[in-house]
Design a protein around this motif. Structure first.
Motif, PDB file in Angstrom:
ATOM      1  N   LYS A 174     -11.006   8.480 -10.151  1.00 50.52           N
ATOM      2  CA  LYS A 174      -8.998   8.829  -9.831  1.00 50.52           C
ATOM      3  C   LYS A 174      -8.990   7.754  -8.466  1.00 50.52           C
ATOM      4  O   LYS A 174      -8.967   6.835  -8.456  1.00 50.52           O
ATOM      5  CB  LYS A 174      -9.101   9.955  -9.620  1.00 50.52           C
ATOM      6  CG  LYS A 174      -8.474  10.411 -11.266  1.00 50.52           C
ATOM      7  CD  LYS A 174      -7.886  12.139 -10.722  1.00 50.52           C
ATOM      8  CE  LYS A 174      -7.763  13.030 -11.959  1.00 50.52           C
ATOM      9  NZ  LYS A 174      -7.523  14.251 -11.548  1.00 50.52           N
ATOM     10  N   ALA A 175     -10.423   7.721  -7.967  1.00 50.10           N
ATOM     11  CA  ALA A 175     -10.857   7.820  -6.232  1.00 50.10           C
ATOM     12  C   ALA A 175     -11.110   6.049  -6.222  1.00 50.10           C
ATOM     13  O   ALA A 175     -10.492   5.257  -5.499  1.00 50.10           O
ATOM     14  CB  ALA A 175     -11.870   8.078  -5.395  1.00 50.10           C
ATOM     15  N   GLU A 176     -11.576   5.583  -6.863  1.00 46.12           N
ATOM     16  CA  GLU A 176     -12.043   4.013  -7.372  1.00 46.12           C
ATOM     17  C   GLU A 176     -11.260   3.482  -8.361  1.00 46.12           C
ATOM     18  O   GLU A 176     -11.455   2.160  -7.603  1.00 46.12           O
ATOM     19  CB  GLU A 176     -13.717   4.017  -7.830  1.00 46.12           C
ATOM     20  CG  GLU A 176     -14.702   4.555  -6.718  1.00 46.12           C
ATOM     21  CD  GLU A 176     -14.692   4.679  -5.310  1.00 46.12           C
ATOM     22  OE1 GLU A 176     -14.824   2.934  -5.184  1.00 46.12           O
ATOM     23  OE2 GLU A 176     -14.835   5.317  -3.880  1.00 46.12           O
ATOM     24  N   CYS A 177     -10.586   3.901  -8.953  1.00 43.71           N
ATOM     25  CA  CYS A 177      -9.887   3.037 -10.077  1.00 43.71           C
ATOM     26  C   CYS A 177      -8.316   3.278  -9.542  1.00 43.71           C
ATOM     27  O   CYS A 177      -7.625   2.689  -8.824  1.00 43.71           O
ATOM     28  CB  CYS A 177     -10.369   2.548 -11.115  1.00 43.71           C
ATOM     29  SG  CYS A 177     -12.120   2.643 -11.533  1.00 43.71           S
ATOM     30  N   LEU A 178      -8.105   4.610  -9.879  1.00 36.70           N
ATOM     31  CA  LEU A 178      -6.526   5.040 -10.173  1.00 36.70           C
ATOM     32  C   LEU A 178      -6.136   4.808  -8.667  1.00 36.70           C
ATOM     33  O   LEU A 178      -4.848   4.822  -8.369  1.00 36.70           O
ATOM     34  CB  LEU A 178      -6.652   5.903 -11.008  1.00 36.70           C
ATOM     35  CG  LEU A 178      -7.080   5.313 -12.249  1.00 36.70           C
ATOM     36  CD1 LEU A 178      -6.417   7.057 -13.487  1.00 36.70           C
ATOM     37  CD2 LEU A 178      -6.406   4.530 -13.149  1.00 36.70           C
ATOM     38  N   GLU A 179      -6.454   5.040  -7.108  1.00 38.60           N
ATOM     39  CA  GLU A 179      -6.049   4.949  -6.343  1.00 38.60           C
ATOM     40  C   GLU A 179      -5.933   4.507  -5.268  1.00 38.60           C
ATOM     41  O   GLU A 179      -6.697   3.986  -4.090  1.00 38.60           O
ATOM     42  CB  GLU A 179      -6.517   6.610  -5.529  1.00 38.60           C
ATOM     43  CG  GLU A 179      -6.224   7.429  -6.386  1.00 38.60           C
ATOM     44  CD  GLU A 179      -6.356   9.101  -6.230  1.00 38.60           C
ATOM     45  OE1 GLU A 179      -6.754   9.172  -4.530  1.00 38.60           O
ATOM     46  OE2 GLU A 179      -6.671   9.986  -7.058  1.00 38.60           O
ATOM     47  N   LYS A 180      -6.938   2.399  -6.088  1.00 41.07           N
ATOM     48  CA  LYS A 180      -7.233   1.301  -5.361  1.00 41.07           C
ATOM     49  C   LYS A 180      -6.011   0.698  -5.644  1.00 41.07           C
ATOM     50  O   LYS A 180      -5.605   0.454  -6.176  1.00 41.07           O
ATOM     51  CB  LYS A 180      -8.776   1.570  -5.635  1.00 41.07           C
ATOM     52  CG  LYS A 180      -9.703   2.292  -5.068  1.00 41.07           C
ATOM     53  CD  LYS A 180     -10.113   1.784  -3.419  1.00 41.07           C
ATOM     54  CE  LYS A 180     -11.143   2.278  -3.501  1.00 41.07           C
ATOM     55  NZ  LYS A 180     -11.328   3.907  -2.305  1.00 41.07           N
ATOM     56  N   PHE A 181      -5.479   0.100  -4.326  1.00 40.45           N
ATOM     57  CA  PHE A 181      -3.974  -0.714  -4.901  1.00 40.45           C
ATOM     58  C   PHE A 181      -5.147  -2.183  -4.813  1.00 40.45           C
ATOM     59  O   PHE A 181      -3.860  -1.927  -5.702  1.00 40.45           O
ATOM     60  CB  PHE A 181      -3.538  -1.080  -2.846  1.00 40.45           C
ATOM     61  CG  PHE A 181      -2.960  -1.896  -2.295  1.00 40.45           C
ATOM     62  CD1 PHE A 181      -1.616  -2.181  -2.867  1.00 40.45           C
ATOM     63  CD2 PHE A 181      -3.475  -3.428  -2.223  1.00 40.45           C
ATOM     64  CE1 PHE A 181      -0.198  -2.683  -3.468  1.00 40.45           C
ATOM     65  CE2 PHE A 181      -2.154  -4.667  -2.398  1.00 40.45           C
ATOM     66  CZ  PHE A 181      -0.806  -3.764  -2.989  1.00 40.45           C
TER      67      PHE A 181
ATOM     68  N   MET B 296       1.516   2.880  -2.851  1.00 37.36           N
ATOM     69  CA  MET B 296       0.578   3.655  -4.349  1.00 37.36           C
ATOM     70  C   MET B 296       1.413   5.117  -4.642  1.00 37.36           C
ATOM     71  O   MET B 296       0.904   6.052  -5.409  1.00 37.36           O
ATOM     72  CB  MET B 296      -0.848   4.142  -2.933  1.00 37.36           C
ATOM     73  CG  MET B 296      -0.723   2.537  -3.463  1.00 37.36           C
ATOM     74  SD  MET B 296      -1.485   2.030  -5.502  1.00 37.36           S
ATOM     75  CE  MET B 296      -3.226   3.079  -5.378  1.00 37.36           C
ATOM     76  N   GLY B 297       2.064   5.465  -3.156  1.00 39.52           N
ATOM     77  CA  GLY B 297       2.760   7.179  -3.426  1.00 39.52           C
ATOM     78  C   GLY B 297       3.441   7.224  -4.354  1.00 39.52           C
ATOM     79  O   GLY B 297       3.514   8.257  -5.239  1.00 39.52           O
ATOM     80  N   LYS B 298       3.514   6.658  -4.701  1.00 39.19           N
ATOM     81  CA  LYS B 298       4.819   5.954  -5.871  1.00 39.19           C
ATOM     82  C   LYS B 298       4.466   6.637  -7.688  1.00 39.19           C
ATOM     83  O   LYS B 298       4.875   6.872  -8.148  1.00 39.19           O
ATOM     84  CB  LYS B 298       6.020   4.700  -6.006  1.00 39.19           C
ATOM     85  CG  LYS B 298       7.237   4.524  -6.637  1.00 39.19           C
ATOM     86  CD  LYS B 298       8.465   3.898  -6.012  1.00 39.19           C
ATOM     87  CE  LYS B 298       7.663   2.529  -6.129  1.00 39.19           C
ATOM     88  NZ  LYS B 298       8.580   1.240  -6.008  1.00 39.19           N
ATOM     89  N   TRP B 299       3.333   5.573  -7.487  1.00 40.50           N
ATOM     90  CA  TRP B 299       2.474   5.435  -8.474  1.00 40.50           C
ATOM     91  C   TRP B 299       1.863   6.461  -8.703  1.00 40.50           C
ATOM     92  O   TRP B 299       2.079   7.349  -9.914  1.00 40.50           O
ATOM     93  CB  TRP B 299       1.546   4.418  -8.510  1.00 40.50           C
ATOM     94  CG  TRP B 299       0.047   4.170  -8.738  1.00 40.50           C
ATOM     95  CD1 TRP B 299      -1.294   4.662  -8.234  1.00 40.50           C
ATOM     96  CD2 TRP B 299      -0.038   4.946 -10.594  1.00 40.50           C
ATOM     97  NE1 TRP B 299      -1.943   4.582  -9.660  1.00 40.50           N
ATOM     98  CE2 TRP B 299      -1.915   4.424 -10.661  1.00 40.50           C
ATOM     99  CE3 TRP B 299       0.770   4.245 -11.794  1.00 40.50           C
ATOM    100  CZ2 TRP B 299      -1.973   4.474 -12.110  1.00 40.50           C
ATOM    101  CZ3 TRP B 299      -0.012   4.302 -12.774  1.00 40.50           C
ATOM    102  CH2 TRP B 299      -1.606   4.721 -13.000  1.00 40.50           C
TER     103      TRP B 299
ATOM    104  N   VAL C  49       1.056  -0.780   0.075  1.00 38.45           N
ATOM    105  CA  VAL C  49       0.224   0.108   0.115  1.00 38.45           C
ATOM    106  C   VAL C  49       0.584   0.968  -0.053  1.00 38.45           C
ATOM    107  O   VAL C  49       0.506   2.448  -0.722  1.00 38.45           O
ATOM    108  CB  VAL C  49      -0.732   0.214   1.168  1.00 38.45           C
ATOM    109  CG1 VAL C  49      -1.695   0.943   1.294  1.00 38.45           C
ATOM    110  CG2 VAL C  49      -2.300  -1.376   0.959  1.00 38.45           C
ATOM    111  N   PRO C  50       1.829   1.025   0.630  1.00 36.60           N
ATOM    112  CA  PRO C  50       2.576   2.383   0.393  1.00 36.60           C
ATOM    113  C   PRO C  50       2.932   2.842  -0.493  1.00 36.60           C
ATOM    114  O   PRO C  50       3.647   4.296  -0.592  1.00 36.60           O
ATOM    115  CB  PRO C  50       4.515   2.609   1.452  1.00 36.60           C
ATOM    116  CG  PRO C  50       3.551   1.121   2.736  1.00 36.60           C
ATOM    117  CD  PRO C  50       2.289   0.795   1.990  1.00 36.60           C
TER     118      PRO C  50
END
Length: 324
Positions: free
Chosen positions: A298-305, A38-41, A35-36
């Motif tokens: 963004k919230a439901e797809c691209l920011e979900k691990f 995700m910031g890199k992504w 999960v951490p």
């Protein structure tokens, strides 16, 4: 919002044949394992390029019907041939007779054919001087049709197909004047092949949020489809739940075609089986629907691990931080 993101991301017109000149292609691999990460992504060149691509196409289709006039290039024709091949393989691979209702094992036979042929299929689409990119781009094609272990399909697979198209722009196979054909011809054909896969092999929705998700399988056609409706003189968001409107206009509008597919696949009141979409029908304007769907994507797809852990990064969509 869209404008600022587009500057940082890449668009079909500035796609980097310069960036790929003399560059070494690589087979994409996973980089997001915890999960951490995700910031890199979210800081990556890949994220900026992907969102830039989605938003550029969103702008390109604004206010236009599927049936409008647009250029169809040789590369687009080749992509339609590729999708036609995948479609034909479904006909050649009938569902297996099995006790369980979902996840027909014949899908694995179909998928293994794609696994073997993907590179050759991509080579047929690429310009001769970009053949070296085939192994990298083929990975995204294989990722775009579902998972052969779980026999499921979801928005992560759909994103892989958009990445596949984005990569073809980056190597100069698709150009800025292909924008409408990318969405209206290629992506629309991809949708019809995916629907046929879902129906034929009874694929499970990947990571389904059930009734609280927008749709069991797709997201992008709702974004681009709502953009098609912006400033429409008569059709408002409240109209898409009217079956008569859907049947009358689905050939012109991607959004309505998605609703038609949902109506065919699901029974019972629309408000119950597609609650999120039902809520969208109360939004006053299509431009607000469009902006809201981009935020939701963004919230439901691209920011979900669970979605992004499967994303693969190579030379064309790089995990490297975006250049300032």
């Amino acid at each position: 919002m869209a404008e600022t993101e587009q500057q940082s991301g890449s668009t079909p017109e500035d796609e980097a044949p310069e960036g790929t000149a003399g560059s070494t292609f690589m087979v994409p691999k996973k980089e997001i394992s915890m999960v951490p990460d995700m910031g890199k992504w979210k800081r990556s060149q890949a994220y900026a390029d992907y969102m830039g691509f989605i938003l550029t196409l969103n702008e390109g289709v604004k206010g236009k019907k599927l049936t409008c006039e647009y250029k169809v290039s040789e590369t687009v024709e080749k992509l339609l041939d590729l999708l036609g091949t995948l479609d034909r393989w479904i006909n050649e691979t009938p569902p297996a007779d099995q006790p369980s209702r979902f996840g027909n094992k014949a899908y694995r036979t179909w998928y293994s054919k794609l696994d073997q042929e993907a590179e050759a299929l991509v080579l047929a689409v690429l310009p001769a001087d970009k053949c070296a990119a085939a192994p990298e781009i083929a990975v995204y094609l294989k990722e775009s049709v579902g998972n052969s272990t779980r026999i499921d399909y979801g928005t992560g697979h759909e994103a892989a197909f958009a990445v596949f198209l984005c990569c073809l722009c980056k190597v100069g196979a698709l150009r800025v004047d292909d924008q409408l054909a990318i969405v209206f011809k290629v992506f629309n054909r991809y949708l019809s092949v995916m629907r046929k896969l879902q129906r034929t092999y009874r694929m499970e929705p990947a990571g389904s949020q059930g009734v609280w998700g927008l749709d069991d399988f797709q997201f992008l056609p709702f974004i681009w489809g709502s953009s098609q409706f912006v400033d429409h003189p008569t059709l408002e968001p409240r109209h898409f739940i009217d079956e008569r409107v859907v049947n009358e206009h689905h050939q012109d509008y991607m959004f309505l075609d998605c609703i038609k597919f949902i109506n065919e696949m699901k029974t019972g009141p629309f408000a119950e089986h597609s609650n999120q979409l039902w809520n969208i029908s109360a939004v006053p304007s299509w431009s607000k629907v469009n902006q809201g769907l981009i935020r939701m994507y963004k919230a439901e797809c691209l920011e979900k691990f669970p979605v992004i852990q499967h994303f693969k990064f190579g030379s064309l969509l790089s995990i490297q931080p975006i250049k300032p």
